[in-house]
Motif scaffolding. Structure first.
Motif, short mmCIF file in Angstrom:
data_model
loop_
_atom_site.label_atom_id
_atom_site.label_comp_id
_atom_site.label_asym_id
_atom_site.label_seq_id
_atom_site.Cartn_x
_atom_site.Cartn_y
_atom_site.Cartn_z
N MET A 21 0.86 -1.19 0.00
CA MET A 21 0.00 0.00 0.00
C MET A 21 0.89 1.24 0.00
SD MET A 21 -3.02 1.12 2.70
CE MET A 21 -3.87 -0.43 2.52
N THR A 22 0.63 2.15 -0.92
CA THR A 22 1.44 3.36 -1.02
C THR A 22 1.20 4.28 0.17
OG1 THR A 22 -0.28 4.37 -2.36
CG2 THR A 22 1.50 3.26 -3.53
N LEU A 23 2.04 5.32 0.27
CA LEU A 23 2.00 6.19 1.44
C LEU A 23 0.65 6.91 1.56
CD1 LEU A 23 3.34 7.58 3.84
CD2 LEU A 23 4.31 9.26 2.24
N TYR A 24 0.15 7.45 0.44
CA TYR A 24 -1.08 8.23 0.55
C TYR A 24 -2.28 7.35 0.86
CZ TYR A 24 -0.66 7.14 -4.47
OH TYR A 24 -0.46 6.53 -5.68
N TYR A 25 -2.29 6.12 0.38
CA TYR A 25 -3.39 5.22 0.75
C TYR A 25 -3.25 4.75 2.20
CZ TYR A 25 -5.19 4.98 -4.00
OH TYR A 25 -5.75 5.30 -5.21
N THR A 26 -2.02 4.68 2.68
CA THR A 26 -1.83 4.38 4.10
C THR A 26 -2.37 5.51 4.96
OG1 THR A 26 0.17 3.10 3.57
CG2 THR A 26 -0.12 3.80 5.86
N LEU A 27 -2.13 6.75 4.54
CA LEU A 27 -2.68 7.90 5.27
C LEU A 27 -4.20 7.90 5.23
CD1 LEU A 27 -0.19 10.70 4.12
CD2 LEU A 27 -0.21 9.47 6.30
N VAL A 28 -4.77 7.50 4.09
CA VAL A 28 -6.23 7.41 4.00
C VAL A 28 -6.75 6.35 4.96
CG1 VAL A 28 -8.17 6.84 2.48
CG2 VAL A 28 -6.29 8.22 1.62
N PHE A 29 -6.04 5.23 5.06
CA PHE A 29 -6.44 4.18 6.00
C PHE A 29 -6.37 4.68 7.44
CE2 PHE A 29 -5.13 0.68 8.80
CZ PHE A 29 -6.23 -0.14 8.68
N VAL A 30 -5.32 5.42 7.77
CA VAL A 30 -5.20 5.98 9.13
C VAL A 30 -6.35 6.94 9.40
CG1 VAL A 30 -3.79 7.44 10.63
CG2 VAL A 30 -2.70 5.68 9.22
N LEU A 31 -6.68 7.76 8.40
CA LEU A 31 -7.80 8.69 8.56
C LEU A 31 -9.11 7.94 8.77
CD1 LEU A 31 -8.86 11.58 8.53
CD2 LEU A 31 -8.99 11.46 6.05
N LEU A 32 -9.28 6.82 8.07
CA LEU A 32 -10.49 6.01 8.25
C LEU A 32 -10.57 5.47 9.67
CD1 LEU A 32 -12.99 4.64 7.05
CD2 LEU A 32 -11.51 2.75 6.34
N MET A 33 -9.45 5.02 10.21
CA MET A 33 -9.44 4.53 11.59
C MET A 33 -9.78 5.66 12.58
SD MET A 33 -8.77 1.28 11.48
CE MET A 33 -9.82 1.32 10.01
N VAL A 34 -9.26 6.85 12.30
CA VAL A 34 -9.55 8.00 13.17
C VAL A 34 -11.04 8.33 13.11
CG1 VAL A 34 -9.14 10.47 13.51
CG2 VAL A 34 -7.22 8.94 13.02
N GLU A 35 -11.61 8.28 11.92
CA GLU A 35 -13.04 8.56 11.77
C GLU A 35 -13.88 7.53 12.52
OE1 GLU A 35 -13.35 10.79 7.44
OE2 GLU A 35 -13.65 8.63 7.57
N MET A 36 -13.51 6.26 12.45
CA MET A 36 -14.23 5.24 13.19
C MET A 36 -14.16 5.49 14.69
SD MET A 36 -13.25 1.72 11.17
CE MET A 36 -13.78 1.44 9.47
N THR A 37 -12.97 5.88 15.17
CA THR A 37 -12.81 6.16 16.60
C THR A 37 -13.66 7.35 17.02
OG1 THR A 37 -10.53 5.33 16.49
CG2 THR A 37 -11.14 6.67 18.41
N LEU A 38 -13.66 8.40 16.21
CA LEU A 38 -14.46 9.58 16.53
C LEU A 38 -15.95 9.26 16.54
CD1 LEU A 38 -12.65 12.39 14.48
CD2 LEU A 38 -12.62 12.04 16.95
N PHE A 39 -16.37 8.42 15.59
CA PHE A 39 -17.79 8.06 15.55
C PHE A 39 -18.19 7.27 16.79
CE2 PHE A 39 -21.33 5.34 14.34
CZ PHE A 39 -22.22 6.27 13.84
N MET A 40 -17.33 6.36 17.22
CA MET A 40 -17.63 5.60 18.43
C MET A 40 -17.69 6.52 19.65
SD MET A 40 -18.14 2.61 17.36
CE MET A 40 -18.33 1.86 18.98
N LEU A 41 -16.82 7.54 19.68
CA LEU A 41 -16.85 8.49 20.79
C LEU A 41 -18.12 9.33 20.76
CD1 LEU A 41 -13.12 9.70 20.84
CD2 LEU A 41 -14.24 8.10 22.41
N LEU A 42 -18.61 9.63 19.56
CA LEU A 42 -19.82 10.44 19.45
C LEU A 42 -21.04 9.71 19.96
CD1 LEU A 42 -19.47 12.21 15.97
CD2 LEU A 42 -19.30 13.25 18.23
N ILE A 43 -21.10 8.39 19.75
CA ILE A 43 -22.30 7.65 20.13
C ILE A 43 -22.19 7.04 21.53
CG2 ILE A 43 -22.84 7.13 17.73
CD1 ILE A 43 -21.74 4.35 18.12
N VAL A 44 -21.06 7.24 22.20
CA VAL A 44 -20.94 6.74 23.58
C VAL A 44 -21.87 7.54 24.48
CG1 VAL A 44 -19.39 6.63 25.57
CG2 VAL A 44 -18.61 5.85 23.35
#
Length: 212
Positions: free
Chosen positions: A1-24
């Motif tokens: 996986m190239t660098l920019y797609y790795t960054l997109v994957f990290v951003l996706l993980m951050v979004e999932m974490t934020l969403f879980m925090l929003l619905i807690v």
């Protein structure tokens, strides 16, 4: 996986974490402090501005990945047609390479697409939570459960029972919408997990892909 797609994957993980925090579920007073801080903090506003720019680039990557998937589909169809005709120019490893390109293109398309989709869900969830908090404040004010409620407000609402019922209905609707978004997020996580399993299977067992 190239660098920019790795960054997109990290951003996706951050979004999932934020969403879980929003619905807690949190106490109303604590939740109001957190969202007030997010809404008024200038640093958070700058981060949101740069995130919008990042999502523009992710959208470009998504369009590019869709284009790549389309081109790989054409190449794979041509390779299959040549193989059926008995062309000697199409070898097994060439077909395997086309299939690998197809998988990587689809993976990048799903990754960017899920990231963009989850960003919309996050934004909508954030707005809806703010709306629910505003309605809860008004409801407490009308019911007299707010410490800052004045006696005049109690007398004013006494002659408007329909307005209180309407607010209750709006609050229930917002809660149902939040539950729907939570189910959509679970489906999104499940789809991404399935795609990750397929990628892991391809990396570990390339001969299996060749046989298919």
């Amino acid at each position: 996986m190239t660098l920019y797609y790795t960054l997109v994957f990290v951003l996706l993980m951050v979004e999932m974490t934020l969403f879980m925090l929003l619905i807690v579920p949190l106490p109303f007073s604590l939740k109001r402090k957190i969202f007030t801080f997010i809404s008024e903090n200038p640093i958070v506003a700058k981060v949101q501005y740069w995130m919008k720019i990042c999502f523009v680039f992710i959208l470009i990557l998504f369009i590019d990945s869709v284009n790549r998937v389309y081109r790989v589909q054409i190449d794979l169809a041509m390779a299959t047609e040549s193989a059926n005709k008995g062309s000697a120019g199409v070898m097994g490893h060439e077909r395997l390479e086309v299939q690998a390109r197809k998988f990587y293109s689809q993976r990048n398309m799903y990754l960017c697409g899920f990231t963009l989709f989850l960003s919309l869900i996050l934004n909508r969830t954030y707005v809806m939570i703010l709306e629910v908090m505003r309605l809860e404040d008004r409801l407490k004010s009308y019911e007299g459960t707010n410490k800052d409620t004045k006696e005049a407000e109690k007398l004013a609402i006494a002659g408007k029972p329909g307005e209180l019922a309407a607010l209750r209905k709006k609050l229930e609707q917002k809660e149902q919408d939040l539950e729907t978004l939570r189910k959509q997020s679970e489906g999104l996580n499940k789809s991404y997990d399935e795609l990750s399993d397929k990628y892991a299977a391809l990396v570990k067992d390339p001969e299996n892909t060749k046989a298919r």
